[in-house]
Design an enzyme around this catalytic site. Sequence first.
Site, PDB file in Angstrom:
ATOM      1  N   ALA A  33       0.833  -1.202   0.000  1.00  0.00           N
ATOM      2  CA  ALA A  33       0.000   0.000   0.000  1.00  0.00           C
ATOM      3  C   ALA A  33       0.872   1.258   0.000  1.00  0.00           C
ATOM      4  O   ALA A  33       1.843   1.337  -0.740  1.00  0.00           O
ATOM      5  CB  ALA A  33      -0.973  -0.031   1.168  1.00  0.00           C
ATOM      6  N   CYS A  34       0.545   2.225   0.846  1.00  0.00           N
ATOM      7  CA  CYS A  34       1.239   3.513   0.816  1.00  0.00           C
ATOM      8  C   CYS A  34       2.695   3.423   1.255  1.00  0.00           C
ATOM      9  O   CYS A  34       3.459   4.363   1.043  1.00  0.00           O
ATOM     10  CB  CYS A  34       0.499   4.529   1.689  1.00  0.00           C
ATOM     11  SG  CYS A  34      -1.122   4.983   1.041  1.00  0.00           S
ATOM     12  N   SER A  35       3.092   2.321   1.855  1.00  0.00           N
ATOM     13  CA  SER A  35       4.485   2.158   2.289  1.00  0.00           C
ATOM     14  C   SER A  35       5.333   1.430   1.262  1.00  0.00           C
ATOM     15  O   SER A  35       6.503   1.126   1.526  1.00  0.00           O
ATOM     16  CB  SER A  35       4.535   1.390   3.616  1.00  0.00           C
ATOM     17  OG  SER A  35       3.941   2.127   4.650  1.00  0.00           O
ATOM     18  N   SER A  36       4.791   1.155   0.093  1.00  0.00           N
ATOM     19  CA  SER A  36       5.492   0.321  -0.876  1.00  0.00           C
ATOM     20  C   SER A  36       6.870   0.857  -1.253  1.00  0.00           C
ATOM     21  O   SER A  36       7.810   0.084  -1.449  1.00  0.00           O
ATOM     22  CB  SER A  36       4.637   0.155  -2.135  1.00  0.00           C
ATOM     23  OG  SER A  36       3.444  -0.544  -1.862  1.00  0.00           O
ATOM     24  N   SER A  75       2.113   5.297  -2.428  1.00  0.00           N
ATOM     25  CA  SER A  75       3.524   5.008  -2.184  1.00  0.00           C
ATOM     26  C   SER A  75       4.461   6.078  -2.728  1.00  0.00           C
ATOM     27  O   SER A  75       5.579   6.248  -2.237  1.00  0.00           O
ATOM     28  CB  SER A  75       3.897   3.664  -2.816  1.00  0.00           C
ATOM     29  OG  SER A  75       3.853   3.728  -4.231  1.00  0.00           O
TER      30      SER A  75
END
Length: 382
Positions: free
Chosen positions: A155-158, A343
């Site tokens: 998700a957004c931490s990719s 991300s």
Amino acid sequence: MTHAVIAATGLFTPDQSISNAELVQAYNTWAERWNAAHAGQIAEGDVAALTPSSVEFIEKASGIKSRFVLDKAGVLDPDRMAPRIPERGNDELSIMAEMAVAAARQAIQAWGKPVSEIGAVLCAASNMPRPYPALAVEIQQALGIEGFGFDMNVACSSATFGIKTAADFIAGGATKAILMVNPEVCSAHLNFTDRDSHFIFGDVCTAVIVESAETAGPGGWDVLGTRLKTVFSNNIRNNFGFLNRAERASASPASSSEAVGRQTDKLFVQQGRKVFKDVVPMVSDMIVDHAGDLGIEPTGLKRLWLHQANINMNQMIGRKVLGRDPTEQENVIILDDYANTSSAGSIIAFHLHQDGFDPGDTGLICSFGAGYSAGTVFVRKR
């Protein structure tokens, strides 16, 4: 053990942009039509009338003023409320690969070395266009890179998970340079008929070249340390997948509330207040603890390039880490122009705002999002 260097970055930005005023006008038109189509049910108290959105509400809630998208017309069409992104044939370069290639070429040009020196491609993003073949392998072929490639989804931490993975490959001697790309078509998984989230996301792609310090030229950034963390939570979720194979219901205001309701969990959904309450302390503590383990004084960080989720979250994390209200130069915000790009957000901030650093100055790239997931990458100017 060989340490890694962030040698170059690249950015692809779509040429179409939507302002808050344009987005609000489209949503309010849709909501008015929906309320009219369900006037009887609303009068009986069976369903609640939809509340209009506003520019003031969006900016106060998020700090977002506009967002870049691949298709403006489809998003702003009250009869559709979703981008029109035609499916491409198997022999055509996919839209996400096209975005990644554009960002990668910019990074490669800034790097100044041939693609033959890149040994792997990591594609790290919140959504992929298909299960297989891997998007990373398609990008690898389009750029003429030998070696290997694979996809990652955190998700957004990719992106930070991708940098960590690249740094570990380099430390292990698998390759001397890795291309890590983050193509995000967030408009395709956003529910533009949800007042609480219709403004959040934009489309973009970033690229990072991570290289061995043994081969890196002058400049760039030493990776001082990377750390990852995940904690399961349902507070940010997207249930679309190959097992349900559910097609999105029409966004037409005449659609039944039941049909629309069945489909909303196949798009982005979140419990925003719960996310704020959970994630801010988790990320703040993670940054401070990681800095301490590296022997870095967090209050002395010259700049924070945080995930661009919400200006209130970023300001509070910045305050907790630095021990005071950070300046605009210390806590970079690109939300106003780009919105949340999943991300890619922290990498956009890093790419656009590297000015003013002297050799030895330290900064932090940090992402956080669904999962929950979080990643920290401490860097030092070479």
